[in-house]
Design an enzyme around this catalytic site. Structure first.
Site, PDB file in Angstrom:
ATOM      1  N   TYR A 149      27.627  74.576 106.948  1.00  0.00           N
ATOM      2  CA  TYR A 149      27.178  75.920 107.342  1.00  0.00           C
ATOM      3  C   TYR A 149      28.171  76.524 108.346  1.00  0.00           C
ATOM      4  CZ  TYR A 149      24.188  79.705 109.039  1.00  0.00           C
ATOM      5  OH  TYR A 149      23.693  80.939 109.399  1.00  0.00           O
ATOM      6  N   LYS A 153      30.682  79.921 107.876  1.00  0.00           N
ATOM      7  CA  LYS A 153      30.662  81.099 108.757  1.00  0.00           C
ATOM      8  C   LYS A 153      32.027  81.290 109.433  1.00  0.00           C
ATOM      9  CE  LYS A 153      26.434  82.365 107.832  1.00  0.00           C
ATOM     10  NZ  LYS A 153      26.153  83.594 107.072  1.00  0.00           N
TER      11      LYS A 153
HETATM   12  P1  NAP Z   1      16.342  83.728 105.055  1.00  0.00           P
HETATM   13  O1  NAP Z   1      15.127  84.106 105.803  1.00  0.00           O
HETATM   14  O2  NAP Z   1      16.448  82.392 104.451  1.00  0.00           O
HETATM   15  O3  NAP Z   1      16.632  84.861 103.957  1.00  0.00           O
HETATM   16  C1  NAP Z   1      17.783  84.786 103.173  1.00  0.00           C
HETATM   17  C2  NAP Z   1      17.674  85.756 102.035  1.00  0.00           C
HETATM   18  O4  NAP Z   1      18.878  85.637 101.229  1.00  0.00           O
HETATM   19  C3  NAP Z   1      16.509  85.427 101.109  1.00  0.00           C
HETATM   20  O5  NAP Z   1      15.927  86.605 100.637  1.00  0.00           O
HETATM   21  C4  NAP Z   1      17.192  84.650  99.997  1.00  0.00           C
HETATM   22  O6  NAP Z   1      16.494  84.673  98.754  1.00  0.00           O
HETATM   23  C5  NAP Z   1      18.502  85.415  99.879  1.00  0.00           C
HETATM   24  N1  NAP Z   1      19.488  84.613  99.165  1.00  0.00           N
HETATM   25  C6  NAP Z   1      19.910  83.367  99.479  1.00  0.00           C
HETATM   26  N2  NAP Z   1      20.744  82.926  98.533  1.00  0.00           N
HETATM   27  C7  NAP Z   1      20.859  83.904  97.605  1.00  0.00           C
HETATM   28  C8  NAP Z   1      21.548  84.026  96.388  1.00  0.00           C
HETATM   29  N3  NAP Z   1      22.290  83.032  95.901  1.00  0.00           N
HETATM   30  N4  NAP Z   1      21.426  85.175  95.677  1.00  0.00           N
HETATM   31  C9  NAP Z   1      20.665  86.188  96.141  1.00  0.00           C
HETATM   32  N5  NAP Z   1      19.978  86.122  97.295  1.00  0.00           N
HETATM   33  C10 NAP Z   1      20.055  84.994  98.008  1.00  0.00           C
HETATM   34  O7  NAP Z   1      17.637  83.832 106.012  1.00  0.00           O
HETATM   35  P2  NAP Z   1      17.901  84.727 107.316  1.00  0.00           P
HETATM   36  O8  NAP Z   1      17.607  83.892 108.497  1.00  0.00           O
HETATM   37  O9  NAP Z   1      17.299  86.063 107.183  1.00  0.00           O
HETATM   38  O10 NAP Z   1      19.495  84.820 107.234  1.00  0.00           O
HETATM   39  C11 NAP Z   1      20.164  85.978 106.768  1.00  0.00           C
HETATM   40  C12 NAP Z   1      21.642  85.843 107.153  1.00  0.00           C
HETATM   41  O11 NAP Z   1      21.750  85.707 108.579  1.00  0.00           O
HETATM   42  C13 NAP Z   1      22.323  84.631 106.543  1.00  0.00           C
HETATM   43  O12 NAP Z   1      23.638  84.949 106.173  1.00  0.00           O
HETATM   44  C14 NAP Z   1      22.339  83.639 107.699  1.00  0.00           C
HETATM   45  O13 NAP Z   1      23.381  82.701 107.570  1.00  0.00           O
HETATM   46  C15 NAP Z   1      22.525  84.573 108.876  1.00  0.00           C
HETATM   47  N6  NAP Z   1      22.078  84.042 110.160  1.00  0.00           N
HETATM   48  C16 NAP Z   1      20.794  83.587 110.312  1.00  0.00           C
HETATM   49  C17 NAP Z   1      20.409  83.089 111.553  1.00  0.00           C
HETATM   50  C18 NAP Z   1      19.012  82.556 111.784  1.00  0.00           C
HETATM   51  O14 NAP Z   1      18.799  81.853 112.801  1.00  0.00           O
HETATM   52  N7  NAP Z   1      18.043  82.857 110.964  1.00  0.00           N
HETATM   53  C19 NAP Z   1      21.316  83.059 112.622  1.00  0.00           C
HETATM   54  C20 NAP Z   1      22.597  83.545 112.422  1.00  0.00           C
HETATM   55  C21 NAP Z   1      22.976  84.045 111.194  1.00  0.00           C
HETATM   56  P3  NAP Z   1      15.570  83.396  98.329  1.00  0.00           P
HETATM   57  O15 NAP Z   1      14.594  83.209  99.438  1.00  0.00           O
HETATM   58  O16 NAP Z   1      14.959  83.867  97.075  1.00  0.00           O
HETATM   59  O17 NAP Z   1      16.517  82.248  98.191  1.00  0.00           O
END
Ligand code: NAP
Length: 219
Positions: A149, A153
């Protein structure tokens, strides 16, 4: 502060849940016409129920050809948020090739691909645009069990810089945002254990993760 995206068309990937869903809804509330892309149809159904002006597109962004087909008719896009991402947490010595490919396919390769498709249109129209890549503090900071991961990033940050360099002359701005922990499904995967969470939270001046108590006005 009043922000208006009236007259703009935005596309948000990973808009079914978490940060992407909140971003799609916020852009719609600020007047943008939003295309929401994700891979779970049920999430898109509930999103459109919440905000009827959103156009849903269901595709797995890890599939290069399916993505090409799904995005060919979305029309001109001014703002792109490359938010879709996934995390698989494993000790470094246990990471498998499949897990490596899965994370790089979504977190890096799909960003390159979706951006290529939409930036070609922005360049051809000559109207410029803006691309935001959702990276993470994990691009800069070693986090236990996050080897791949973190690597995705880190790669995304450098991809962002080169995109900014090459697309700038066409008035396309490219930036990343690098959040710390946000309590989405992904956030809960890594940080639900209070003991583990405490170490991370102690380094956050506000003493809390993002994503608490979000009040959303109607779309
Ligand atoms: P999340 O709640 O897991 O949501 C991710 C979304 O992306 C879901 O709707 C998922 O769909 C979709 N997705 C994943 N793989 C996909 C694919 N192959 N094709 C189409 N859609 C896809 O994650 P989040 O926490 O909101 O994270 C969003 C972004 O922020 C990510 O890039 C993550 O790395 C970044 N981020 C998150 C955090 C954190 O702590 N949460 C911190 C820093 C950065 P499905 O559920 O259907 O798979």
């Amino acid at each position: 502060m009043e922000i208006s995206f009236a007259g703009k068309r935005a596309l948000v990937t990973g808009a079914g849940k978490g940060i992407g869903r909140a971003t799609a809804l916020a852009l719609a509330r600020c007047g943008a016409k939003v295309v929401a892309v994700t891979r779970t149809q049920a999430d898109l159904n509930s999103l459109v129920q919440e905000c009827a002006s959103i156009t849903p597109v269901c595709v797995d962004l890890a599939d290069w050809e399916a993505t090409e087909a799904a995005l060919q008719d979305v029309g001109p896009i001014d703002l792109l948020v490359n938010n879709a991402g996934c995390a698989i947490l494993k000790p470094f010595l246990e990471v498998t090739p499949d897990q490596f490919d899965q994370l790089f396919n979504v977190n890096v390769k799909a960003v390159l691909h979706v951006s290529q498709i939409l930036a070609r249109g922005m360049k051809a129209r000559g109207s410029g645009g803006s691309i935001v890549n959702v990276s993470s503090q994990a691009s800069q900071c070693a986090v236990r069990d996050h080897a791949v991961y973190c690597a995705t990033k880190g790669a995304l940050d450098m991809l962002t810089k080169v995109m900014a360099l090459e697309l700038g002359p066409y008035k396309i701005r490219v930036n990343s945002v690098n959040p710390t922990v946000v309590m989405t499904d992904m956030g809960r995967l890594g940080w639900s254990d209070p003991k583990k969470a405490q170490t991370m939270m102690s380094r956050i001046p506000l003493g809390q993760f993002a994503g608490h108590r979000v009040q959303r006005p109607a779309c």
